[in-house]
Write a protein that holds these residues in place. Structure first.
Motif, PDB file in Angstrom:
ATOM      1  N   LEU A 191    -106.402   7.255  83.441  1.00  0.00           N
ATOM      2  CA  LEU A 191    -107.418   6.240  83.150  1.00  0.00           C
ATOM      3  C   LEU A 191    -107.066   5.469  81.878  1.00  0.00           C
ATOM      4  O   LEU A 191    -107.584   4.377  81.651  1.00  0.00           O
ATOM      5  CB  LEU A 191    -108.797   6.887  82.975  1.00  0.00           C
ATOM      6  N   ARG A 192    -106.233   6.034  81.038  1.00  0.00           N
ATOM      7  CA  ARG A 192    -105.760   5.385  79.812  1.00  0.00           C
ATOM      8  C   ARG A 192    -106.906   5.044  78.859  1.00  0.00           C
ATOM      9  O   ARG A 192    -106.877   4.037  78.151  1.00  0.00           O
ATOM     10  CB  ARG A 192    -104.953   4.123  80.125  1.00  0.00           C
ATOM     11  N   LEU A 193    -107.911   5.885  78.825  1.00  0.00           N
ATOM     12  CA  LEU A 193    -109.006   5.708  77.884  1.00  0.00           C
ATOM     13  C   LEU A 193    -108.753   6.583  76.662  1.00  0.00           C
ATOM     14  O   LEU A 193    -108.182   7.670  76.764  1.00  0.00           O
ATOM     15  CB  LEU A 193    -110.334   6.082  78.528  1.00  0.00           C
ATOM     16  N   GLU A 194    -109.203   6.102  75.514  1.00  0.00           N
ATOM     17  CA  GLU A 194    -109.040   6.835  74.270  1.00  0.00           C
ATOM     18  C   GLU A 194    -110.410   7.258  73.748  1.00  0.00           C
ATOM     19  O   GLU A 194    -111.430   6.669  74.096  1.00  0.00           O
ATOM     20  CB  GLU A 194    -108.330   5.949  73.238  1.00  0.00           C
ATOM     21  N   PRO A 195    -110.445   8.303  72.899  1.00  0.00           N
ATOM     22  CA  PRO A 195    -111.731   8.703  72.297  1.00  0.00           C
ATOM     23  C   PRO A 195    -112.382   7.521  71.594  1.00  0.00           C
ATOM     24  O   PRO A 195    -111.735   6.767  70.872  1.00  0.00           O
ATOM     25  CB  PRO A 195    -111.319   9.797  71.305  1.00  0.00           C
ATOM     26  N   GLY A 196    -113.667   7.346  71.842  1.00  0.00           N
ATOM     27  CA  GLY A 196    -114.394   6.239  71.235  1.00  0.00           C
ATOM     28  C   GLY A 196    -114.485   5.003  72.094  1.00  0.00           C
ATOM     29  O   GLY A 196    -115.249   4.071  71.777  1.00  0.00           O
ATOM     30  N   ASP A 197    -113.724   4.934  73.194  1.00  0.00           N
ATOM     31  CA  ASP A 197    -113.814   3.786  74.095  1.00  0.00           C
ATOM     32  C   ASP A 197    -115.178   3.751  74.782  1.00  0.00           C
ATOM     33  O   ASP A 197    -115.787   4.797  75.053  1.00  0.00           O
ATOM     34  CB  ASP A 197    -112.709   3.837  75.152  1.00  0.00           C
ATOM     35  N   ARG A 198    -115.632   2.543  75.099  1.00  0.00           N
ATOM     36  CA  ARG A 198    -116.905   2.353  75.818  1.00  0.00           C
ATOM     37  C   ARG A 198    -116.553   1.778  77.193  1.00  0.00           C
ATOM     38  O   ARG A 198    -116.499   0.561  77.383  1.00  0.00           O
ATOM     39  CB  ARG A 198    -117.818   1.385  75.050  1.00  0.00           C
ATOM     40  N   PRO A 199    -116.311   2.623  78.191  1.00  0.00           N
ATOM     41  CA  PRO A 199    -115.792   2.142  79.481  1.00  0.00           C
ATOM     42  C   PRO A 199    -116.866   1.536  80.381  1.00  0.00           C
ATOM     43  O   PRO A 199    -117.925   2.104  80.594  1.00  0.00           O
ATOM     44  CB  PRO A 199    -115.198   3.408  80.103  1.00  0.00           C
ATOM     45  N   ILE A 200    -116.546   0.373  80.923  1.00  0.00           N
ATOM     46  CA  ILE A 200    -117.422  -0.370  81.834  1.00  0.00           C
ATOM     47  C   ILE A 200    -116.631  -0.574  83.118  1.00  0.00           C
ATOM     48  O   ILE A 200    -115.559  -1.174  83.107  1.00  0.00           O
ATOM     49  CB  ILE A 200    -117.802  -1.729  81.216  1.00  0.00           C
ATOM     50  N   VAL A 201    -117.123  -0.073  84.237  1.00  0.00           N
ATOM     51  CA  VAL A 201    -116.359  -0.091  85.479  1.00  0.00           C
ATOM     52  C   VAL A 201    -116.826  -1.210  86.400  1.00  0.00           C
ATOM     53  O   VAL A 201    -118.008  -1.563  86.433  1.00  0.00           O
ATOM     54  CB  VAL A 201    -116.455   1.281  86.196  1.00  0.00           C
ATOM     55  N   TYR A 233    -118.442  -7.994  69.928  1.00  0.00           N
ATOM     56  CA  TYR A 233    -119.375  -7.066  69.290  1.00  0.00           C
ATOM     57  C   TYR A 233    -118.884  -5.622  69.358  1.00  0.00           C
ATOM     58  O   TYR A 233    -119.108  -4.830  68.450  1.00  0.00           O
ATOM     59  CB  TYR A 233    -120.754  -7.160  69.956  1.00  0.00           C
ATOM     60  N   TYR A 234    -118.237  -5.279  70.475  1.00  0.00           N
ATOM     61  CA  TYR A 234    -117.763  -3.911  70.680  1.00  0.00           C
ATOM     62  C   TYR A 234    -116.279  -3.956  71.043  1.00  0.00           C
ATOM     63  O   TYR A 234    -115.920  -3.986  72.230  1.00  0.00           O
ATOM     64  CB  TYR A 234    -118.557  -3.216  71.793  1.00  0.00           C
ATOM     65  N   PRO A 235    -115.393  -3.956  70.052  1.00  0.00           N
ATOM     66  CA  PRO A 235    -113.952  -4.037  70.342  1.00  0.00           C
ATOM     67  C   PRO A 235    -113.427  -2.868  71.173  1.00  0.00           C
ATOM     68  O   PRO A 235    -112.373  -3.001  71.806  1.00  0.00           O
ATOM     69  CB  PRO A 235    -113.316  -4.047  68.950  1.00  0.00           C
ATOM     70  N   THR A 236    -114.151  -1.737  71.178  1.00  0.00           N
ATOM     71  CA  THR A 236    -113.699  -0.575  71.955  1.00  0.00           C
ATOM     72  C   THR A 236    -114.211  -0.601  73.398  1.00  0.00           C
ATOM     73  O   THR A 236    -113.960   0.338  74.152  1.00  0.00           O
ATOM     74  CB  THR A 236    -114.149   0.736  71.288  1.00  0.00           C
ATOM     75  N   ALA A 237    -114.931  -1.665  73.772  1.00  0.00           N
ATOM     76  CA  ALA A 237    -115.354  -1.789  75.178  1.00  0.00           C
ATOM     77  C   ALA A 237    -114.120  -1.981  76.055  1.00  0.00           C
ATOM     78  O   ALA A 237    -113.248  -2.789  75.741  1.00  0.00           O
ATOM     79  CB  ALA A 237    -116.315  -2.953  75.344  1.00  0.00           C
ATOM     80  N   LYS A 238    -114.043  -1.247  77.121  1.00  0.00           N
ATOM     81  CA  LYS A 238    -112.932  -1.359  78.071  1.00  0.00           C
ATOM     82  C   LYS A 238    -113.500  -1.652  79.455  1.00  0.00           C
ATOM     83  O   LYS A 238    -114.423  -0.973  79.916  1.00  0.00           O
ATOM     84  CB  LYS A 238    -112.120  -0.057  78.110  1.00  0.00           C
ATOM     85  N   PHE A 239    -112.935  -2.654  80.110  1.00  0.00           N
ATOM     86  CA  PHE A 239    -113.370  -3.044  81.450  1.00  0.00           C
ATOM     87  C   PHE A 239    -112.368  -2.478  82.452  1.00  0.00           C
ATOM     88  O   PHE A 239    -111.213  -2.897  82.496  1.00  0.00           O
ATOM     89  CB  PHE A 239    -113.483  -4.560  81.552  1.00  0.00           C
ATOM     90  N   VAL A 240    -112.823  -1.502  83.232  1.00  0.00           N
ATOM     91  CA  VAL A 240    -111.965  -0.765  84.160  1.00  0.00           C
ATOM     92  C   VAL A 240    -112.171  -1.329  85.561  1.00  0.00           C
ATOM     93  O   VAL A 240    -113.262  -1.204  86.140  1.00  0.00           O
ATOM     94  CB  VAL A 240    -112.302   0.742  84.124  1.00  0.00           C
ATOM     95  N   LEU A 241    -111.141  -1.974  86.113  1.00  0.00           N
ATOM     96  CA  LEU A 241    -111.240  -2.636  87.416  1.00  0.00           C
ATOM     97  C   LEU A 241    -110.618  -1.760  88.497  1.00  0.00           C
ATOM     98  O   LEU A 241    -109.435  -1.412  88.424  1.00  0.00           O
ATOM     99  CB  LEU A 241    -110.524  -3.989  87.369  1.00  0.00           C
ATOM    100  N   VAL A 242    -111.417  -1.402  89.478  1.00  0.00           N
ATOM    101  CA  VAL A 242    -110.966  -0.588  90.605  1.00  0.00           C
ATOM    102  C   VAL A 242    -111.056  -1.426  91.870  1.00  0.00           C
ATOM    103  O   VAL A 242    -112.127  -1.921  92.215  1.00  0.00           O
ATOM    104  CB  VAL A 242    -111.839   0.684  90.759  1.00  0.00           C
TER     105      VAL A 242
END
Length: 403
Positions: A192-202, A226-235
Motif C-alpha cells: 500500500l506504500r503508506l507511512e505512519p501518520g498518513d491520512r489515507p483516502i480511498v 491543509y493536510y500534506p500527509t493526506a494520501k489518495f489511494v486509487l483502486v
C-alpha cells in the motif's frame, strides 16, 4: 424439476454488475433453481470462481455486428441451448447480452425474460435505446437496482412502471472486517506504500471519465494544502486512462499524494486501512463501492447522482456533494479529516445501514421471490416441454449453426 435460470453476460472480468451476479449465483437456493451462465466472451477472473461453485459457464461468441451471419448463427445456437437445457428464465445483465439474449429467448419461447438495468444509460448510444425499445415487447420485467435508475427508465425510456422491479444490490458482510478493541487491528495489506501518520483516502472506481477522477484531483490540491500527509489511494482498472491521470497529478503537483494501485481482488482487505472513502462520479446507477466502503465502516463522501442518495444518509453515514464541484468535495473531505470521531460515528452508522438494508442475503432472497412470482404469473414453474415446445425444438434442430 426445478426451473433453470440462464444468466447471460458479456464477460466475467471483475466489475460491479459481474460481482453482484456471481454473489447471487453462489448464494441462490439450488433446491429451488438451477443456475447457468452464458458469456459472449468467456473471459475474466470470475469464470473459475463460478465453475468452482459448480455453475456451468458456456460461451456464445457473438462478435462484430449483431446481424453478421456468424452472430446470427450464435444467437440461434443460444436459442437451441435454451431449449435443450429447458430454461425457464433468461436474465440478461448488460447491453450486449440484452441485444443477444432477448432475440434468442424469443426464438426459444422462454416464458420469463428479465433484463438488468444497473446504470443511468450514460454510455448507451441512440441505436442501443432504439433496439431495446423494439425488443421491449419480449421482456417480462426490467430489474433496476435503484430508484434513480427506475426514474430514468420511466422518464427517459418511457417504460411502463408496472414492468419495473426494484431490487437493491447487496454486500457480503462476511468479507469486511472492522478494527475493534476486541478483535485488534486488521492485518496490513502489503504494497500500500503508506507511512505512519498518513491520512489515507480511498477511491474504488475504474479509471473511466465518468468516475470523475479529474474533479477529485482538483479537490486534492485543496485538501493537501491543509493536510500534506493526506494520501489518495486509487483502486481500479484502466491502463490507458492511468497515464493521463498520472500526468494530470504531476501538473497539479500532487503526484506524491496519489497512489495508483490498479485492479485489485483484495478490496475488502484494503478498505479497513483507509480513513475516508470518496466517489466523485458524474453518473451512477447504484454504487457497489459505496456499499462496500460502508460495510468496512468508512464514512463516505460521494456525488449526489443516481442512486447514491439511496445508500448514503446525508450527515449520518457520509456527505453528498454536487458533481463537478471540487470546492465542496474538498470541504467535506476536510471536515472528516478534521474530526476523526465524527468520521468514526459515520462509519459505524454506515455499517449498521448495510446490515439492515443492503445485505447480500436480502438481495438473494428478494431475487428468488421475484423469480418465483414471475414463474407463477406465466404458469411456467418447473413444467417440461409440451407439444408446442417440442415443435419449436424440432424446428430449431433443423437450423444450421456450424461456424
Amino acid at each position: 424439476m426445478k426451473p433453470t435460470v440462464l444468466h447471460l453476460i458479456d464477460c466475467l472480468f471483475i466489475g460491479g454488475g459481474e460481482m453482484q451476479m456471481a454473489d447471487l449465483l453462489r448464494r441462490i437456493d439450488r433446491e429451488k433453481f438451477r443456475p447457468l451462465v452464458g458469456c459472449l466472451r468467456k473471459q475474466g477472473q470470475l469464470v473459475p470462481v463460478l465453475e468452482e461453485a459448480g455453475i456451468v459457464v458456456e460461451e456464445f461468441p457473438v462478435r462484430g455486428k449483431l446481424f453478421y451471419p456468424r452472430s446470427i448463427r450464435e444467437i440461434l445456437r443460444l436459442a437451441r441451448f435454451m431449449r435443450r437445457e429447458r430454461v425457464r428464465i433468461v436474465h440478461t445483465q448488460d447491453l450486449y447480452s440484452h441485444l443477444v439474449g432477448i432475440p434468442a429467448a424469443l426464438i426459444a419461447r422462454v416464458p420469463v425474460v428479465i433484463t438488468n438495468r444497473l446504470d443511468l444509460g450514460h454510455t448507451m448510444k441512440r441505436w442501443h435505446r432504439l433496439a431495446l425499445k423494439l425488443l421491449s415487447f419480449a421482456i417480462t420485467r426490467v430489474m433496476a437496482n435503484s430508484e434513480g435508475v427506475r426514474t430514468m427508465l420511466i422518464e427517459e425510456e418511457k417504460i411502463d412502471p408496472g414492468k419495473i422491479e426494484l431490487i437493491y444490490n447487496g454486500v457480503n458482510l462476511d468479507q469486511f472486517q472492522i478494527p475493534s478493541k476486541e478483535k485488534g487491528p486488521v492485518p496490513l495489506v502489503r504494497d500500500l506504500r503508506l507511512e505512519p501518520g498518513d491520512r489515507p483516502i480511498v477511491v474504488v472506481a475504474n479509471l473511466w471519465p465518468v468516475k470523475g477522477h479529474e474533479i477529485l484531483f482538483e479537490a486534492a490540491v485543496r485538501v493537501t494544502a491543509y493536510y500534506p500527509t493526506a494520501k489518495f489511494v486509487l483502486v481500479g482498472t484502466g491502463a490507458a486512462r492511468r497515464a493521463i491521470l498520472e500526468a494530470r497529478a504531476r501538473e497539479l503537483a500532487i503526484d506524491k499524494q496519489v497512489l495508483f494501485l490498479g485492479p485489485r481482488q483484495d478490496v475488502p482487505q484494503i478498505l479497513p486501512q483507509m480513513e475516508i472513502s470518496v466517489l466523485p462520479s458524474l453518473a451512477e446507477g447504484f454504487s457497489n463501492a459505496i456499499l462496500e466502503s460502508m460495510a468496512a465502516g468508512l464514512p463516505m463522501v460521494a456525488t449526489d447522482v443516481g442512486g447514491n442518495r439511496e445508500a448514503i444518509v446525508e450527515g449520518e453515514t457520509g456527505f453528498l456533494v454536487p458533481p463537478r464541484d471540487p470546492e465542496t468535495l474538498a470541504d467535506r473531505i476536510l471536515r472528516l479529516l478534521g474530526d476523526r470521531e465524527r468520521g468514526q460515528r459515520m462509519g459505524k452508522a454506515g455499517r449498521e445501514r448495510i446490515e439492515t438494508t443492503f445485505s447480500l442475503q436480502r438481495m438473494v432472497t428478494e431475487t428468488e421471490r421475484f423469480y418465483e412470482r414471475l414463474l407463477e404469473e406465466r404458469g411456467a414453474g418447473a413444467r417440461g416441454r409440451g407439444p408446442e415446445g417440442q415443435k419449436i425444438e424440432a424446428d430449431l434442430s433443423r437450423v444450421k449453426v456450424s461456424p
